[in-house]
Scaffold this motif. Structure first.
Motif, PDB file in Angstrom:
ATOM      1  N   ASP A   9      55.713 -10.061 -86.934  1.00 30.77           N
ATOM      2  CA  ASP A   9      56.888  -9.605 -87.681  1.00 30.77           C
ATOM      3  C   ASP A   9      58.138  -9.986 -86.905  1.00 30.77           C
ATOM      4  N   GLU A  10      59.145 -10.367 -87.619  1.00 32.83           N
ATOM      5  CA  GLU A  10      60.434 -10.660 -87.000  1.00 32.83           C
ATOM      6  C   GLU A  10      61.148  -9.341 -86.736  1.00 32.83           C
ATOM      7  N   SER A  11      61.612  -9.154 -85.527  1.00 33.78           N
ATOM      8  CA  SER A  11      62.285  -7.918 -85.146  1.00 33.78           C
ATOM      9  C   SER A  11      63.540  -7.701 -85.985  1.00 33.78           C
ATOM     10  N   ASP A  12      63.798  -6.463 -86.314  1.00 32.69           N
ATOM     11  CA  ASP A  12      65.020  -6.100 -87.034  1.00 32.69           C
ATOM     12  C   ASP A  12      66.227  -6.095 -86.108  1.00 32.69           C
ATOM     13  N   TYR A  13      65.992  -6.193 -84.812  1.00 35.23           N
ATOM     14  CA  TYR A  13      67.057  -6.094 -83.822  1.00 35.23           C
ATOM     15  C   TYR A  13      67.087  -7.349 -82.963  1.00 35.23           C
ATOM     16  N   GLN A  14      68.264  -7.915 -82.744  1.00 35.11           N
ATOM     17  CA  GLN A  14      68.391  -9.158 -81.982  1.00 35.11           C
ATOM     18  C   GLN A  14      67.947  -9.013 -80.532  1.00 35.11           C
ATOM     19  N   ILE A  15      68.032  -7.821 -79.976  1.00 36.84           N
ATOM     20  CA  ILE A  15      67.676  -7.647 -78.566  1.00 36.84           C
ATOM     21  C   ILE A  15      66.162  -7.622 -78.333  1.00 36.84           C
ATOM     22  N   TYR A  16      65.362  -7.547 -79.418  1.00 39.84           N
ATOM     23  CA  TYR A  16      63.911  -7.494 -79.286  1.00 39.84           C
ATOM     24  C   TYR A  16      63.276  -8.764 -79.831  1.00 39.84           C
ATOM     25  N   SER A  17      62.175  -9.154 -79.231  1.00 40.95           N
ATOM     26  CA  SER A  17      61.416 -10.322 -79.678  1.00 40.95           C
ATOM     27  C   SER A  17      60.596  -9.982 -80.921  1.00 40.95           C
ATOM     28  N   ASP A  18      60.099 -11.022 -81.585  1.00 41.69           N
ATOM     29  CA  ASP A  18      59.151 -10.805 -82.670  1.00 41.69           C
ATOM     30  C   ASP A  18      57.910 -10.143 -82.079  1.00 41.69           C
ATOM     31  N   PHE A  19      57.161  -9.449 -82.901  1.00 44.19           N
ATOM     32  CA  PHE A  19      56.052  -8.648 -82.391  1.00 44.19           C
ATOM     33  C   PHE A  19      54.934  -8.565 -83.413  1.00 44.19           C
ATOM     34  N   LEU A  20      53.754  -8.171 -82.962  1.00 41.54           N
ATOM     35  CA  LEU A  20      52.613  -7.951 -83.835  1.00 41.54           C
ATOM     36  C   LEU A  20      52.800  -6.605 -84.520  1.00 41.54           C
ATOM     37  N   ASN A  21      52.665  -6.597 -85.835  1.00 37.01           N
ATOM     38  CA  ASN A  21      52.913  -5.380 -86.603  1.00 37.01           C
ATOM     39  C   ASN A  21      51.719  -5.097 -87.507  1.00 37.01           C
ATOM     40  N   ILE A  22      51.666  -3.900 -88.040  1.00 40.50           N
ATOM     41  CA  ILE A  22      50.615  -3.480 -88.960  1.00 40.50           C
ATOM     42  C   ILE A  22      51.094  -3.737 -90.382  1.00 40.50           C
ATOM     43  N   SER A  23      50.300  -4.496 -91.125  1.00 43.38           N
ATOM     44  CA  SER A  23      50.607  -4.771 -92.524  1.00 43.38           C
ATOM     45  C   SER A  23      49.547  -4.090 -93.382  1.00 43.38           C
ATOM     46  N   LEU A  24      50.008  -3.272 -94.322  1.00 44.61           N
ATOM     47  CA  LEU A  24      49.119  -2.593 -95.260  1.00 44.61           C
ATOM     48  C   LEU A  24      49.369  -3.172 -96.651  1.00 44.61           C
ATOM     49  N   ASP A  25      48.349  -3.726 -97.242  1.00 44.02           N
ATOM     50  CA  ASP A  25      48.455  -4.307 -98.586  1.00 44.02           C
ATOM     51  C   ASP A  25      49.647  -5.256 -98.707  1.00 44.02           C
ATOM     52  N   GLY A  26      49.861  -6.057 -97.659  1.00 47.47           N
ATOM     53  CA  GLY A  26      50.890  -7.078 -97.689  1.00 47.47           C
ATOM     54  C   GLY A  26      52.292  -6.623 -97.338  1.00 47.47           C
ATOM     55  N   GLN A  27      52.453  -5.375 -96.902  1.00 49.12           N
ATOM     56  CA  GLN A  27      53.780  -4.870 -96.535  1.00 49.12           C
ATOM     57  C   GLN A  27      53.709  -4.221 -95.152  1.00 49.12           C
ATOM     58  N   PHE A  28      54.686  -4.566 -94.305  1.00 51.47           N
ATOM     59  CA  PHE A  28      54.704  -3.949 -92.982  1.00 51.47           C
ATOM     60  C   PHE A  28      54.857  -2.440 -93.122  1.00 51.47           C
ATOM     61  N   LEU A  29      54.126  -1.706 -92.290  1.00 55.81           N
ATOM     62  CA  LEU A  29      54.073  -0.254 -92.396  1.00 55.81           C
ATOM     63  C   LEU A  29      55.443   0.393 -92.257  1.00 55.81           C
ATOM     64  N   ASP A  30      56.269  -0.063 -91.316  1.00 58.48           N
ATOM     65  CA  ASP A  30      57.589   0.542 -91.142  1.00 58.48           C
ATOM     66  C   ASP A  30      58.464   0.342 -92.381  1.00 58.48           C
ATOM     67  N   GLU A  31      58.367  -0.837 -93.008  1.00 59.74           N
ATOM     68  CA  GLU A  31      59.148  -1.119 -94.215  1.00 59.74           C
ATOM     69  C   GLU A  31      58.640  -0.302 -95.402  1.00 59.74           C
ATOM     70  N   TYR A  32      57.333  -0.119 -95.478  1.00 58.57           N
ATOM     71  CA  TYR A  32      56.733   0.704 -96.524  1.00 58.57           C
ATOM     72  C   TYR A  32      57.264   2.144 -96.439  1.00 58.57           C
ATOM     73  N   LEU A  33      57.278   2.689 -95.223  1.00 53.44           N
ATOM     74  CA  LEU A  33      57.774   4.059 -95.049  1.00 53.44           C
ATOM     75  C   LEU A  33      59.260   4.161 -95.370  1.00 53.44           C
ATOM     76  N   GLU A  34      60.018   3.123 -95.032  1.00 57.46           N
ATOM     77  CA  GLU A  34      61.458   3.133 -95.316  1.00 57.46           C
ATOM     78  C   GLU A  34      61.723   3.140 -96.816  1.00 57.46           C
ATOM     79  N   VAL A  35      60.889   2.451 -97.588  1.00 60.30           N
ATOM     80  CA  VAL A  35      61.037   2.459 -99.046  1.00 60.30           C
ATOM     81  C   VAL A  35      60.805   3.870 -99.589  1.00 60.30           C
ATOM     82  N   LEU A  36      59.777   4.533 -99.076  1.00 63.40           N
ATOM     83  CA  LEU A  36      59.456   5.888 -99.546  1.00 63.40           C
ATOM     84  C   LEU A  36      60.446   6.936 -99.035  1.00 63.40           C
TER      85      LEU A  36
END
Length: 167
Positions: A9-36
């Motif tokens: 996943d591409e980091s949302d913040y410029q100071i952090y590198s890209d990182f391995l993230n958890i994807s559930l049903d094609g959507q990153f978990l943090d983004e899924y929670l933000e939608v809800l």
């Protein structure tokens, strides 16, 4: 059955590198929670399975709980604040159960434990009412965990090499 995978996943913040993230049903978990739960600052949280956790005892809790024993349940920290990278800030947990060929995340929530000792994480949780349970094939789940293990070891080796160069 839901699909879980570890994905860069591409980091949302410029100071952090890209990182391995958890994807559930094609959507990153943090983004899924933000939608809800918009505005609750879940977007940008990162997996606790990363090497970047600041406190080794907390990382050990995560790795011990991410895959419960057969027919057992655990409450495992799965997302954390990228700034603190420990249990002192925002921690999203999942209640995880291991069945024969299925791993179930029964519910997710925000840890509100007052005792910040590693073993007490998940002892008090404000469960998310809008998040359904997720069922994953054990093979997919183990592949996701294995991807994080490989990334963890690679990041650890890089960190050790950098530390040795400094000395």
């Amino acid at each position: 059955m839901n699909h879980i995978v570890a994905q860069i996943d591409e980091s949302d913040y410029q100071i952090y590198s890209d990182f391995l993230n958890i994807s559930l049903d094609g959507q990153f978990l943090d983004e899924y929670l933000e939608v809800l739960y918009p505005g609750e600052a879940y977007k940008g949280t990162i997996p606790t399975l990363l090497f970047s956790m600041e406190i080794e005892a907390e990382s050990e809790v995560v790795w011990r709980r991410i895959l419960p024993e057969l027919n057992a349940k655990t409450v495992c920290p799965i997302l954390m604040c990228p700034d603190d990278r420990d249990f002192s800030c925002t921690i999203v947990v999942a209640e995880i159960e291991c069945l024969n060929d299925t791993i179930v995340w029964h519910k997710m929530g925000l840890d509100i434990s007052q005792n910040h000792q590693p073993e007490f994480i998940g002892s008090s949780v404000r469960w998310f009412e809008k998040v359904p349970s997720f069922q994953f094939s054990t093979l997919d789940y183990l592949a996701m965990i294995n991807a994080f293990k490989i990334q963890f070891e690679n990041d650890k080796a890089e960190w050790i090499a950098r530390e040795q160069m400094i000395q």
